[in-house]
Design a protein around this motif. Structure first.
Motif, mmCIF file in Angstrom:
data_model
loop_
_atom_site.group_PDB
_atom_site.id
_atom_site.type_symbol
_atom_site.label_atom_id
_atom_site.label_comp_id
_atom_site.label_asym_id
_atom_site.label_seq_id
_atom_site.Cartn_x
_atom_site.Cartn_y
_atom_site.Cartn_z
ATOM 1 N N LEU A 1 52.208 -46.648 6.709
ATOM 2 C CA LEU A 1 52.423 -45.697 7.808
ATOM 3 C C LEU A 1 51.103 -45.322 8.460
ATOM 4 O O LEU A 1 50.077 -45.175 7.799
ATOM 5 C CB LEU A 1 53.121 -44.431 7.289
ATOM 6 C CG LEU A 1 54.498 -44.629 6.647
ATOM 7 C CD1 LEU A 1 55.021 -43.311 6.098
ATOM 8 C CD2 LEU A 1 55.475 -45.224 7.651
ATOM 9 N N GLU A 2 51.134 -45.163 9.784
ATOM 10 C CA GLU A 2 49.965 -44.752 10.548
ATOM 11 C C GLU A 2 50.303 -43.538 11.394
ATOM 12 O O GLU A 2 51.421 -43.407 11.899
ATOM 13 C CB GLU A 2 49.486 -45.889 11.461
ATOM 14 C CG GLU A 2 48.977 -47.109 10.727
ATOM 15 C CD GLU A 2 48.480 -48.179 11.694
ATOM 16 O OE1 GLU A 2 48.556 -47.925 12.927
ATOM 17 O OE2 GLU A 2 48.035 -49.239 11.240
ATOM 18 N N LEU A 3 49.319 -42.643 11.558
ATOM 19 C CA LEU A 3 49.504 -41.472 12.410
ATOM 20 C C LEU A 3 49.264 -41.843 13.866
ATOM 21 O O LEU A 3 48.308 -42.560 14.185
ATOM 22 C CB LEU A 3 48.542 -40.347 12.010
ATOM 23 C CG LEU A 3 48.825 -39.621 10.685
ATOM 24 C CD1 LEU A 3 47.773 -38.535 10.455
ATOM 25 C CD2 LEU A 3 50.211 -39.002 10.691
ATOM 26 N N ALA A 4 50.125 -41.355 14.737
ATOM 27 C CA ALA A 4 49.906 -41.482 16.182
ATOM 28 C C ALA A 4 49.110 -40.252 16.595
ATOM 29 O O ALA A 4 49.672 -39.209 16.965
ATOM 30 C CB ALA A 4 51.234 -41.548 16.918
ATOM 31 N N LEU A 5 47.782 -40.352 16.511
ATOM 32 C CA LEU A 5 46.921 -39.180 16.698
ATOM 33 C C LEU A 5 47.098 -38.542 18.067
ATOM 34 O O LEU A 5 46.947 -37.331 18.222
ATOM 35 C CB LEU A 5 45.458 -39.583 16.480
ATOM 36 C CG LEU A 5 45.110 -40.027 15.047
ATOM 37 C CD1 LEU A 5 43.667 -40.487 14.956
ATOM 38 C CD2 LEU A 5 45.366 -38.899 14.056
ATOM 39 N N ASN A 6 47.422 -39.340 19.070
ATOM 40 C CA ASN A 6 47.599 -38.781 20.410
ATOM 41 C C ASN A 6 48.870 -37.924 20.521
ATOM 42 O O ASN A 6 49.037 -37.170 21.470
ATOM 43 C CB ASN A 6 47.642 -39.904 21.451
ATOM 44 C CG ASN A 6 48.780 -40.878 21.204
ATOM 45 O OD1 ASN A 6 49.116 -41.152 20.045
ATOM 46 N ND2 ASN A 6 49.359 -41.398 22.261
ATOM 47 N N LYS A 7 49.772 -38.041 19.528
ATOM 48 C CA LYS A 7 51.004 -37.253 19.532
ATOM 49 C C LYS A 7 50.958 -36.092 18.543
ATOM 50 O O LYS A 7 51.876 -35.273 18.527
ATOM 51 C CB LYS A 7 52.202 -38.150 19.201
ATOM 52 C CG LYS A 7 52.501 -39.185 20.275
ATOM 53 C CD LYS A 7 53.751 -39.976 19.924
ATOM 54 C CE LYS A 7 54.073 -41.000 21.017
ATOM 55 N NZ LYS A 7 55.305 -41.758 20.688
ATOM 56 N N CYS A 8 49.916 -36.030 17.736
ATOM 57 C CA CYS A 8 49.776 -34.904 16.808
ATOM 58 C C CYS A 8 49.302 -33.672 17.581
ATOM 59 O O CYS A 8 48.589 -33.787 18.580
ATOM 60 C CB CYS A 8 48.759 -35.244 15.710
ATOM 61 S SG CYS A 8 49.267 -36.626 14.656
ATOM 62 N N SER A 9 49.703 -32.507 17.120
ATOM 63 C CA SER A 9 49.364 -31.267 17.825
ATOM 64 C C SER A 9 49.030 -30.179 16.814
ATOM 65 O O SER A 9 49.382 -30.266 15.631
ATOM 66 C CB SER A 9 50.524 -30.823 18.721
ATOM 67 O OG SER A 9 51.724 -30.687 17.980
ATOM 68 N N SER A 10 48.356 -29.143 17.301
ATOM 69 C CA SER A 10 47.929 -28.065 16.412
ATOM 70 C C SER A 10 47.784 -26.771 17.207
ATOM 71 O O SER A 10 47.536 -26.798 18.418
ATOM 72 C CB SER A 10 46.608 -28.419 15.732
ATOM 73 O OG SER A 10 46.160 -27.357 14.908
ATOM 74 N N THR A 11 47.926 -25.644 16.516
ATOM 75 C CA THR A 11 47.714 -24.346 17.160
ATOM 76 C C THR A 11 46.260 -23.920 17.098
ATOM 77 O O THR A 11 45.905 -22.846 17.598
ATOM 78 C CB THR A 11 48.569 -23.265 16.467
ATOM 79 O OG1 THR A 11 48.175 -23.145 15.097
ATOM 80 C CG2 THR A 11 50.047 -23.611 16.547
ATOM 81 N N GLN A 12 45.398 -24.790 16.541
ATOM 82 C CA GLN A 12 44.005 -24.398 16.330
ATOM 83 C C GLN A 12 43.253 -24.175 17.640
ATOM 84 O O GLN A 12 42.417 -23.283 17.738
ATOM 85 C CB GLN A 12 43.287 -25.464 15.505
ATOM 86 C CG GLN A 12 41.932 -25.011 14.981
ATOM 87 C CD GLN A 12 41.399 -25.920 13.904
ATOM 88 O OE1 GLN A 12 41.160 -27.106 14.154
ATOM 89 N NE2 GLN A 12 41.228 -25.388 12.691
#
Length: 591
Positions: free
Chosen positions: A164-175
């Motif tokens: 499995l790989e993360l789609a970093l452009n679709k990850c989000s954060s409240t930081q």
């Protein structure tokens, strides 16, 4: 169909063998509510919320990782070999053998996928992070001083062995002040914002979609209660916004209650109900004349008190909460228990639905003029005259037979239930004795049950009369008179006997089908009654007052009634005048 059933059986067996992490909520009862409550609690603690997204998770996971996870959990070897064969037989035109991926829509594969993530969740939480996972959606709560990119890199390293790989452009954060959307709910870094505003916007959208649906009013209500409300009513259970006199969050949720009540009132064509009447009708228990709708404002304080239990996974969310809450509501003796019928997925026409609603609020008689008379028999027109009219014979049998048939299907087959009729050869020997309805066995003895509807004034006599009528043939202690009220409740003495001899016949079952029987019989009675009136008018056997005056002036005789309607119309001028209403139609009858 066979594969669907087989997959369901496999999933049930796999659930008993595989260990799913406690923070994987996909296969838990009330999982979405538990997951959202958990994330809200971390938000209230000031944690940063980071949401990850895997690239084509179900299509990318290594099949060997799935098999290894099953073996690691000690799953039955025969099951493992079946699942391995199942994966090996998948193919496409670009490759003879596929080494990664499993069907996302298959419950067994989804369970195996969830099992494969167990070690990843455990390893991340060992690093001090708090994870909330639903299938392949992974939400990570962490301290604000930890950079979200570091968190994502650590998760990516643990996912890599699974393919499995993360789609970093679709990850989000409240930081960075942004928001994340997890399981349909939007989270921001602020822990002081109520969910009420978002839920209000959601209910507005849902009600517009529901209103445009080309379905019956009953179907709309079922969707409102079972699909639309659960999208918003969980909010107080997970809302960690502080409630102060200035905030008035309960009142904000009250706007949702008002919108739902107004929509339901319009749906049922119920006008001019006070706030108390609306609350009683829509939220009270079915046994108390209500529809048991879970609305967020009325449940707010009760749900807020349950948050700790929800987070600890100690309750089954709404089923347990609703039952406990409903027991605290006020009882209204004599109110028709129509909720059992309306909340059921048995199809109701709009006419049947409206009849039940009118029955609930006892407005049927109020719609009739005080001097209205039946065109067929000349008696006073009451709310249920169509079903009681001597000229509309046979309709009462519709209501009675419906109840008998439903009860027959409910009695345990080990009791050998069967109708009492000529076809089954169990008619009583006396020619003068009317037959009971159902015969069944209890402790190697034959008992009989007889169904009847009665008004409150006659209910005691109806019960005693059945025992007197059949006791001489079967024995007084083996006759069960099932006396039903028209409002959907059961005579207490009848219910006590059922509890002893037929415990499978519950009061809720009887209330539901009693209301359905009344509604269906009423509709059929009206249709038949209207047909009789139409035919009689066509044949000229119903005379208006003007027609009577014309015959008096000309000396013409009234037309003869067709078969089945003898005695209807003006066969004698004096009778016609005597039965004429003060401002409408007059008829004569032979009682």
């Amino acid at each position: 169909m066979i594969l669907a059933v087989f997959s369901s059986c496999l999933k049930t067996r796999l659930m008993q063998q595989i260990k799913i992490h406690d923070h994987q909520f996909c296969f838990k009862s009330g999982g979405i509510t538990h997951a959202l409550a958990r994330v809200e609690s971390f938000k209230a603690q000031g944690k940063t919320l980071t949401l990850t997204d895997c690239t084509n998770a179900y299509q990318a996971i290594d099949q060997n990782a799935l098999i290894y996870s099953l073996q690691l959990n000690g799953v039955n070897s025969l099951f493992v070999e079946y699942y391995r064969t199942y994966l090996d037989t998948r193919s496409c035109k670009y490759a003879d053998k596929i080494t990664s991926g499993c069907p996302a829509g298959n419950s067994t594969s989804s369970l195996a996928f969830a099992g494969a993530l167990t070690d990843v969740i455990t390893a991340m939480e060992a690093k001090g992070y708090q994870l909330t996972v639903f299938a392949d959606d992974i939400q990570i709560s962490h301290d604000q001083n930890v950079d979200k990119d570091v968190v994502l890199q650590e998760l990516a390293a643990l996912l890599q062995p699974l393919g499995l790989e993360l789609a970093l452009n679709k990850c989000s954060s409240t930081q960075d002040g942004s928001e994340i959307t997890f399981l349909g709910q939007t989270f921001s870094q602020s822990s002081t914002v109520s969910l009420a505003e978002r839920m209000t916007a959601k209910i507005d959208k849902c009600l517009k979609v529901l209103d445009a649906a080309p379905i019956t009013n009953h179907q709309k209500f079922l969707l409102l209660r079972s699909v639309v409300l659960p999208k918003v009513n969980y909010a107080p259970l997970v809302d960690f916004a502080p409630k102060t006199p200035q905030d008035g969050f309960g009142n904000l949720y009250g706007l949702i209650d008002q919108k739902v009540f107004k929509y339901a009132s319009d749906l049922f064509a119920v006008k001019d109900l006070s706030e108390t009447e609306q609350t009683d009708f829509f939220t009270n228990s079915a046994s108390k004349g209500g529809l048991e709708m879970v609305v967020p404002s009325l449940y707010y304080d009760f749900m807020q008190a349950q948050q700790k239990a929800v987070l600890a996974g100690k309750c089954g969310i709404f089923k347990a909460l609703r039952k406990e809450y409903l027991n605290t509501l006020q009882d209204h003796p004599g109110v028709p228990a129509i909720g059992y019928a309306i909340n059921n997925f048995t199809y109701l026409t709009d006419n049947e639905l409206f009849d039940l609603i009118k029955h609930r609020f006892q407005v049927l008689n109020k719609e009739l003029d005080s001097d209205s008379k039946c065109l067929l028999c000349g008696k006073k027109m009451t709310a249920q005259h169509e079903i009681r009219c001597s000229r509309n014979a046979g309709i009462r049998t519709v209501r009675h037979d419906y109840m008998v048939n439903r009860i027959l299907t409910k009695i345990d087959h080990h009791r050998h239930p069967r109708p009492v009729d000529k076809a089954h050869g169990n008619l009583p020997s006396s020619d003068k004795l009317e037959k009971p309805d159902i015969e069944f066995q209890y402790k190697n003895a034959t008992y009989v049950l007889d169904v009847t509807f009665a008004v409150e004034a006659n209910i005691c006599n109806a019960f005693k009369g059945k025992i007197l009528k059949y006791g001489g043939t079967y024995g007084d202690n083996r006759v069960i008179p099932l006396v039903l009220r028209y409002n959907g409740t059961v005579y207490e003495k009848s219910m006590n006997m059922l509890t002893t001899f037929l415990p499978e016949i519950t009061d809720s079952f009887l209330s539901k089908h009693c209301c359905l029987a009344v509604a269906r019989a009423n509709e059929e009675a009206k249709l038949h009654y209207t047909s009789l009136i139409t035919n009689a008018l066509h044949e000229g056997t119903i005379a208006t007052k003007q027609g009577q005056r014309d015959r008096q002036a000309t000396g013409r005789r009234a037309l003869r009634a067709p078969p089945g309607l003898e005695g209807v119309g003006a066969r004698q001028e004096g009778e016609a005048q005597g039965n004429a209403g003060s401002d409408g139609l007059g008829v004569t009858v032979e009682n």
